[in-house]
Design a protein around this motif. Structure first.
Motif, PDB file in Angstrom:
ATOM      1  N   TRP A   3       0.994  -1.387   0.021  1.00 44.45           N
ATOM      2  CA  TRP A   3      -0.038   0.012   0.043  1.00 44.45           C
ATOM      3  C   TRP A   3       0.899   1.085   0.043  1.00 44.45           C
ATOM      4  O   TRP A   3       1.771   1.341   0.749  1.00 44.45           O
ATOM      5  N   GLU A  22       6.436   6.115   1.465  1.00 47.80           N
ATOM      6  CA  GLU A  22       6.314   5.113   2.382  1.00 47.80           C
ATOM      7  C   GLU A  22       5.880   3.997   1.808  1.00 47.80           C
ATOM      8  O   GLU A  22       4.798   3.937   0.825  1.00 47.80           O
ATOM      9  N   PHE A  24       3.306   0.336   2.935  1.00 50.13           N
ATOM     10  CA  PHE A  24       2.809  -0.302   4.193  1.00 50.13           C
ATOM     11  C   PHE A  24       2.316  -1.569   3.868  1.00 50.13           C
ATOM     12  O   PHE A  24       1.903  -1.970   2.743  1.00 50.13           O
ATOM     13  N   GLN A  27      -4.041  -1.540   4.754  1.00 51.93           N
ATOM     14  CA  GLN A  27      -4.406  -0.225   4.479  1.00 51.93           C
ATOM     15  C   GLN A  27      -4.644   0.474   5.659  1.00 51.93           C
ATOM     16  O   GLN A  27      -4.472   1.544   5.612  1.00 51.93           O
ATOM     17  N   GLY A  28      -4.874  -0.202   6.849  1.00 48.58           N
ATOM     18  CA  GLY A  28      -4.826   0.433   8.120  1.00 48.58           C
ATOM     19  C   GLY A  28      -3.697   1.470   8.487  1.00 48.58           C
ATOM     20  O   GLY A  28      -3.709   2.413   8.944  1.00 48.58           O
ATOM     21  N   ASP A  29      -2.515   0.659   8.076  1.00 52.49           N
ATOM     22  CA  ASP A  29      -1.367   1.474   8.430  1.00 52.49           C
ATOM     23  C   ASP A  29      -1.193   2.545   7.667  1.00 52.49           C
ATOM     24  O   ASP A  29      -0.599   3.632   8.095  1.00 52.49           O
ATOM     25  N   ALA A  30      -1.279   2.430   6.493  1.00 53.04           N
ATOM     26  CA  ALA A  30      -1.261   3.559   5.432  1.00 53.04           C
ATOM     27  C   ALA A  30      -2.170   4.648   5.649  1.00 53.04           C
ATOM     28  O   ALA A  30      -1.938   5.821   5.889  1.00 53.04           O
ATOM     29  N   GLU A  31      -3.330   4.546   6.405  1.00 56.60           N
ATOM     30  CA  GLU A  31      -4.420   5.356   6.553  1.00 56.60           C
ATOM     31  C   GLU A  31      -3.985   6.238   8.101  1.00 56.60           C
ATOM     32  O   GLU A  31      -4.222   7.162   8.221  1.00 56.60           O
ATOM     33  N   THR A  32      -3.448   5.260   8.735  1.00 59.65           N
ATOM     34  CA  THR A  32      -3.177   5.683  10.091  1.00 59.65           C
ATOM     35  C   THR A  32      -1.771   6.906   9.826  1.00 59.65           C
ATOM     36  O   THR A  32      -1.799   7.760  10.271  1.00 59.65           O
ATOM     37  N   TRP A  33      -0.984   6.578   8.909  1.00 54.58           N
ATOM     38  CA  TRP A  33       0.118   7.440   8.655  1.00 54.58           C
ATOM     39  C   TRP A  33      -0.300   8.638   7.840  1.00 54.58           C
ATOM     40  O   TRP A  33       0.065   9.573   8.380  1.00 54.58           O
ATOM     41  N   GLU A  36      -1.597  11.004  10.366  1.00 55.80           N
ATOM     42  CA  GLU A  36      -0.473  11.860  11.185  1.00 55.80           C
ATOM     43  C   GLU A  36       0.273  12.658  10.411  1.00 55.80           C
ATOM     44  O   GLU A  36       0.858  13.604  10.967  1.00 55.80           O
TER      45      GLU A  36
END
Length: 66
Positions: A3, A22, A24, A27-33, A36
């Motif tokens: 991702w 970046e 990932f 998907q959750g990791d990408a959306e968290t990033w 931020e």
């Protein structure tokens, strides 16, 4: 699956960020990033962030508040 985010100006042209590109694992990791970092990206001139899964567009989102 990989991702990533693609950054664009309002006209769809590509924008390079000082944050780099970046990758990932999910998907959750990408959306968290993006949650931020979106303000910094917007300050760098990014209007839209496009989420990609293995290079295929999943969705695009505006980085403008409102």
């Amino acid at each position: 699956m990989v991702w990533t985010w693609r950054y664009e100006k309002a006209d769809g042209s590509a924008v390079t960020s000082s944050l780099g590109q970046e990758e990932f694992a999910g998907q959750g990791d990408a959306e968290t990033w993006i949650g931020e970092t979106w303000k910094q990206l917007a300050e760098e001139g990014v209007d839209t962030a496009v989420l990609l899964e293995d290079g295929a567009k999943v969705y695009a989102m505006s980085l403008h508040e409102g």
